[in-house]
Design a protein around this motif. Sequence first.
Motif, mmCIF file in Angstrom:
data_model
loop_
_atom_site.group_PDB
_atom_site.id
_atom_site.type_symbol
_atom_site.label_atom_id
_atom_site.label_comp_id
_atom_site.label_asym_id
_atom_site.label_seq_id
_atom_site.Cartn_x
_atom_site.Cartn_y
_atom_site.Cartn_z
ATOM 1 N N ARG A 190 -10.733 -14.188 3.259
ATOM 2 C CA ARG A 190 -10.884 -12.648 3.580
ATOM 3 C C ARG A 190 -9.625 -12.357 4.418
ATOM 4 N N VAL A 191 -9.798 -12.751 5.712
ATOM 5 C CA VAL A 191 -8.834 -12.285 6.611
ATOM 6 C C VAL A 191 -7.233 -12.474 6.229
ATOM 7 N N ARG A 192 -7.113 -13.659 5.800
ATOM 8 C CA ARG A 192 -5.573 -13.933 5.331
ATOM 9 C C ARG A 192 -5.315 -12.848 4.190
ATOM 10 N N ALA A 193 -6.228 -12.377 3.102
ATOM 11 C CA ALA A 193 -5.803 -11.605 2.103
ATOM 12 C C ALA A 193 -5.374 -10.184 2.823
ATOM 13 N N ILE A 194 -6.273 -9.804 3.589
ATOM 14 C CA ILE A 194 -6.174 -8.640 4.327
ATOM 15 C C ILE A 194 -4.932 -8.467 5.189
ATOM 16 N N GLU A 195 -4.754 -9.438 5.759
ATOM 17 C CA GLU A 195 -3.505 -9.508 6.762
ATOM 18 C C GLU A 195 -2.170 -9.475 5.902
ATOM 19 N N ARG A 196 -2.381 -10.032 4.701
ATOM 20 C CA ARG A 196 -1.236 -10.164 3.695
ATOM 21 C C ARG A 196 -0.886 -8.903 3.396
ATOM 22 N N ASP A 197 -1.938 -8.139 2.703
ATOM 23 C CA ASP A 197 -1.995 -6.638 2.178
ATOM 24 C C ASP A 197 -1.371 -5.758 3.137
ATOM 25 N N THR A 198 -2.144 -5.975 4.336
ATOM 26 C CA THR A 198 -1.826 -4.638 5.352
ATOM 27 C C THR A 198 -0.355 -5.019 5.916
ATOM 28 N N THR A 199 0.123 -6.106 5.996
ATOM 29 C CA THR A 199 1.449 -6.363 6.474
ATOM 30 C C THR A 199 2.404 -5.857 5.344
ATOM 31 N N ALA A 200 2.276 -5.987 4.359
ATOM 32 C CA ALA A 200 3.073 -5.256 3.171
ATOM 33 C C ALA A 200 3.028 -3.865 3.326
ATOM 34 N N PHE A 201 1.651 -3.437 3.806
ATOM 35 C CA PHE A 201 1.618 -1.913 3.481
ATOM 36 C C PHE A 201 2.489 -1.433 4.884
ATOM 37 N N LEU A 202 2.273 -2.199 5.908
ATOM 38 C CA LEU A 202 2.918 -1.660 7.270
ATOM 39 C C LEU A 202 4.794 -1.419 6.866
ATOM 40 N N GLU A 203 4.948 -2.553 6.036
ATOM 41 C CA GLU A 203 6.618 -2.764 5.604
ATOM 42 C C GLU A 203 6.698 -1.447 5.044
ATOM 43 N N ARG A 204 5.677 -1.003 4.023
ATOM 44 C CA ARG A 204 5.939 0.218 3.057
ATOM 45 C C ARG A 204 5.927 1.498 4.194
ATOM 46 N N LEU A 205 5.242 1.471 4.988
ATOM 47 C CA LEU A 205 5.123 2.530 5.936
ATOM 48 C C LEU A 205 6.401 2.851 6.727
ATOM 49 N N PHE A 206 6.920 1.885 7.100
ATOM 50 C CA PHE A 206 8.137 1.691 7.981
ATOM 51 C C PHE A 206 9.309 2.251 7.077
ATOM 52 N N GLU A 207 9.391 1.606 5.800
ATOM 53 C CA GLU A 207 10.438 2.080 4.986
ATOM 54 C C GLU A 207 10.352 3.396 4.562
ATOM 55 N N VAL A 208 9.190 3.915 4.250
ATOM 56 C CA VAL A 208 9.285 5.568 3.784
ATOM 57 C C VAL A 208 9.408 6.296 4.870
ATOM 58 N N ASN A 209 8.717 6.167 5.968
ATOM 59 C CA ASN A 209 9.062 7.124 7.170
ATOM 60 C C ASN A 209 10.386 6.941 7.831
ATOM 61 N N THR A 210 11.026 5.842 8.123
ATOM 62 C CA THR A 210 12.148 5.797 8.357
ATOM 63 C C THR A 210 13.061 6.625 7.626
ATOM 64 N N ALA A 211 12.942 6.348 6.227
ATOM 65 C CA ALA A 211 13.608 7.164 5.443
ATOM 66 C C ALA A 211 13.511 8.548 5.409
ATOM 67 N N ARG A 212 12.510 9.021 5.846
ATOM 68 C CA ARG A 212 11.857 10.598 5.723
ATOM 69 C C ARG A 212 12.679 10.901 7.232
ATOM 70 N N ILE A 213 12.756 10.137 8.120
ATOM 71 C CA ILE A 213 13.414 10.472 9.170
ATOM 72 C C ILE A 213 14.844 10.832 8.784
ATOM 73 N N LYS A 214 15.586 9.990 8.146
ATOM 74 C CA LYS A 214 16.987 9.934 7.897
ATOM 75 C C LYS A 214 17.117 11.190 6.982
ATOM 76 N N ASN A 215 16.259 11.372 6.235
ATOM 77 C CA ASN A 215 16.553 12.484 5.165
ATOM 78 C C ASN A 215 16.253 13.934 5.832
ATOM 79 N N ASP A 216 15.570 13.850 6.893
ATOM 80 C CA ASP A 216 15.092 15.114 7.462
ATOM 81 C C ASP A 216 16.446 15.508 8.166
#
Length: 523
Positions: free
Chosen positions: A474-500
């Motif tokens: 369970r811990v490994r699955a959650i770590e895998r999922d949220t690490t990917a989620f964090l990458e998505r957060l980084f990607e979208v929000n840095t793009a939003r800063i650039k687009n702003d």
Amino acid sequence: MRGSDGGVTNGGRLAALSRLAIEAGSPELARVVDALAERLREGRFYVACVGQFKRGKSTLVNALVGESVLPTGVVPITAAVTVVRHGERLAARVRFGERDWEECDPGSLATYVSEEQNPGNEKGVVAVEVFVPSPLLESGMCLVDTPGIGSISAANTAATREFVPHVDAALVVVGADPPISGDELALVQEIAREVADLIFVLNKADKLSDAEREQAIRFTERVLSERLGRRASPILQVSAAERLARAGPERDWNLLSQRLDSLARQSGADLVRAAEERGTAALVERLLGDLDEQEAALLRPLEESQARMEVLRRAVAQAEQSLEELGHRFTAVQERLYRPFTDERDRFFNQALPLAQRELQAALRAEPTAGPALRQRAIDHAIEVTKRWLDRWRQEQEPRVEALYRGAVERFVELLHGFQQTLASVSGVQGLPGPSVEAAFQTKSRFHYTDMLIVAPSSAPSRLLDLLRPGSQRVRAIERDTTAFLERLFEVNTARIKNDFQDRVVESRRRLEQETRDRLREL
């Protein structure tokens, strides 16, 4: 109405002048005439509080009426002229453009008169009045809070200068850094040509040493005497902030109160009469000017008007074609500016993401339990880590981004100036005014974070699988999922800063281009 000599009184003249303005097709002039007639009937006269921005003029008016009715702050506040007059209770009203007066909450005045909430008076406020049950104002005296001159907003200085013809007496607020500026001197000279009653006040005396106050007063009195050609009245030393707080020494506060009381009791009627004569003469001259323009338009030969219109049509068409060509140069400037910021965003993403992921993983391993609630806590950690890294990056990049943004706007303005020089040789558009740099710089950042909760790994199937998995899986699955989620957060929000950043540049360009097109069409 007629006087004893059979002539029409000024009240009657103003009523006649208002009717003539309506007949001449000048309703705005008629409104100004009616407003003057109303204040003369009520015996009101204007004592304008003038000076450079951040002299504490609004605080001084508050202290004089004994109540904090005007907004104050550490940055330039006042953006619109505000008249403080006597009333049975605290109240306020505001007028926009040609609309009638609208009641407003006195506590919300900052919405209409502050530079922060109404920058450059973009809301189109033409008048604000505050009613205060202050004994000082019972005689008809109105204290007028004016925008400070010399601030970053040219609109503020313009608003103060436009009010000068309505000034009956002035409260000139000076300081020590500098004691009095060139803009202030020019404004005082302009007022002194029309009115005799000038009261000079050194505010914020509590912030200065005795030597600093003495030096500032000596310098200001010398310069005023040289410019005005007469000895300036003694400069009174006060601290409006201390007065409001009922703290500190009196200094010259009683003298200031006595000067204003004396002005109201001994000179108030004379000031109203002078306002009547001065205002009537100015409005008659303005109406005659309007009539002269109308007569000239009627007498101009039709053929001349048609020929001029044809020249203007060709000139505007040529100018708009040139503006289209200018657009390609604008686009090239944008691309050159986008490239370094896009590179910086990619560099940050590649360097910071692995560190942020490790930080997230460490936070997950520090969690005391691997129970069903771990997944939600992991999502919260991912959002917190992302915001922390992006906040740090934004703070580091803000000066550079602002410099890039200002560089873009300044380059746009430079290109437009070149465009106007090219048009100077075209018959019909030589008088095209320059672009409003200030308006272009008012494009604000609209960036805000997105938590991307819609794609957060917290679906019902995920939570169900968590219940079925052994603890370590369970811990490994959650770590895998949220690490990917964090990458998505980084990607979208840095793009939003650039687009702003890119959106701000595009919006500033659009404003400048639209302003130039509008002015071409006005020709």
